[in-house]
Design a protein around this motif. Structure first.
Motif, mmCIF file in Angstrom:
data_model
loop_
_atom_site.group_PDB
_atom_site.id
_atom_site.type_symbol
_atom_site.label_atom_id
_atom_site.label_comp_id
_atom_site.label_asym_id
_atom_site.label_seq_id
_atom_site.Cartn_x
_atom_site.Cartn_y
_atom_site.Cartn_z
ATOM 1 N N UNK A 126 0.851 -1.178 0.000
ATOM 2 C CA UNK A 126 0.000 0.000 0.000
ATOM 3 C C UNK A 126 0.893 1.236 0.000
ATOM 4 N N UNK A 127 1.418 1.564 -1.165
ATOM 5 C CA UNK A 127 2.395 2.645 -1.300
ATOM 6 C C UNK A 127 1.802 3.984 -0.871
ATOM 7 N N UNK A 128 0.555 4.262 -1.273
ATOM 8 C CA UNK A 128 -0.061 5.549 -0.913
ATOM 9 C C UNK A 128 -0.143 5.727 0.598
ATOM 10 N N UNK A 129 -0.507 4.669 1.305
ATOM 11 C CA UNK A 129 -0.606 4.762 2.760
ATOM 12 C C UNK A 129 0.771 4.897 3.397
ATOM 13 N N UNK A 130 1.769 4.263 2.809
ATOM 14 C CA UNK A 130 3.132 4.418 3.324
ATOM 15 C C UNK A 130 3.649 5.839 3.098
ATOM 16 N N UNK A 131 3.339 6.411 1.955
ATOM 17 C CA UNK A 131 3.733 7.795 1.703
ATOM 18 C C UNK A 131 3.031 8.706 2.708
ATOM 19 N N UNK A 132 1.762 8.449 2.969
ATOM 20 C CA UNK A 132 1.038 9.229 3.985
ATOM 21 C C UNK A 132 1.683 9.049 5.359
ATOM 22 N N UNK A 134 4.684 8.898 6.030
ATOM 23 C CA UNK A 134 5.872 9.747 6.133
ATOM 24 C C UNK A 134 5.567 11.074 6.823
ATOM 25 N N UNK A 135 4.285 11.399 6.946
ATOM 26 C CA UNK A 135 3.860 12.619 7.648
ATOM 27 C C UNK A 135 3.378 12.331 9.063
ATOM 28 N N UNK A 136 3.617 11.132 9.555
ATOM 29 C CA UNK A 136 3.182 10.772 10.904
ATOM 30 C C UNK A 136 3.802 11.728 11.924
ATOM 31 N N UNK A 137 3.070 11.968 12.990
ATOM 32 C CA UNK A 137 3.571 12.868 14.034
ATOM 33 C C UNK A 137 4.693 12.237 14.855
ATOM 34 N N UNK A 144 9.808 4.089 10.224
ATOM 35 C CA UNK A 144 9.347 2.769 9.788
ATOM 36 C C UNK A 144 8.563 2.846 8.479
ATOM 37 N N UNK A 145 7.818 3.934 8.273
ATOM 38 C CA UNK A 145 7.113 4.114 6.999
ATOM 39 C C UNK A 145 8.122 4.250 5.858
ATOM 40 N N UNK A 163 13.009 14.719 1.633
ATOM 41 C CA UNK A 163 12.278 15.405 2.712
ATOM 42 C C UNK A 163 12.928 15.214 4.080
ATOM 43 N N UNK A 164 13.708 14.148 4.217
ATOM 44 C CA UNK A 164 14.194 13.749 5.542
ATOM 45 C C UNK A 164 15.682 13.969 5.762
#
Length: 187
Positions: A126-132, A134-137, A144-145, A163-164
């Motif tokens: 689920x690439x889209x959810x993994x990309x999302x 990357x914005x975890x708080x 881990x994402x 970004x990182x």
């Protein structure tokens, strides 16, 4: 109209949910007086394997009411050390996708990072959810994402790594820089 087979499945799932709820209640009672001085103390519960088995069976459903979701979320949270729920989800694969998508938005960071790891290992990640993710708080969840994205879609991970490079978390920074260095050197 539901078929007899579907009604039988729903009845069996209801039994699993009832048993899971009872076993978690027993775990909570046990946990109140358990020695919590060591990491992973949660899995010392005498019926731990049974509780994880019931949770894994329940996890394969398509739909969950809020109470069932919270029970499964708790099982993921307390199995963070041994990652037994994550292991079950990896074995379950696509059957667990709907609960994994919901758990990826859990209020509990210990749940989210495990889910990101699983989502990156699925046959169809689920690439889209993994990309999302990357914005975890939570810094560890972001890390881990990114690691899971590296496994799921290496080119997307390298694209996102920029970004990182100045992330506050030194480990996430290191992973991002390694990804970018690999990109530059063709590794």
């Amino acid at each position: 109209p539901t078929t007899a087979s579907e009604r039988g499945f729903e009845k069996a799932m209801s039994v699993f949910q009832t048993q899971l709820k009872q076993t978690i209640s027993e775990w909570q009672h046990w946990a109140a007086s358990a020695d919590q001085s060591e990491d992973g103390w949660q899995s010392s519960f005498p019926d731990w394997n049974e509780m994880m088995r019931l949770a894994a069976a329940t996890m394969c459903r398509e739909m969950f009411d809020e109470d069932t979701f919270r029970l499964l979320e708790l099982c993921w949270e307390i199995s963070e050390e041994d990652e037994s729920m994550a292991d079950h989800a990896k074995d379950c694969g696509e059957k667990c996708r709907s609960i994994l998508r919901r758990l990826a938005r859990s209020r509990v960071s210990a749940v989210r990072w495990q889910v990101f790891d699983v989502l990156g290992s699925l046959e169809k990640p689920d690439v889209d959810l993994l990309v999302a993710g990357l914005d975890d708080t939570d810094a560890y969840c972001r890390r881990r994402a990114l690691l899971a994205l590296t496994q799921a879609d290496y080119l997307e991970a390298k694209k996102q790594a920029i970004r990182f490079t100045d992330d506050a978390d030194p480990q996430t920074r290191r992973i991002a820089r390694e990804l970018l260095d690999q990109n530059r050197t063709g590794q």
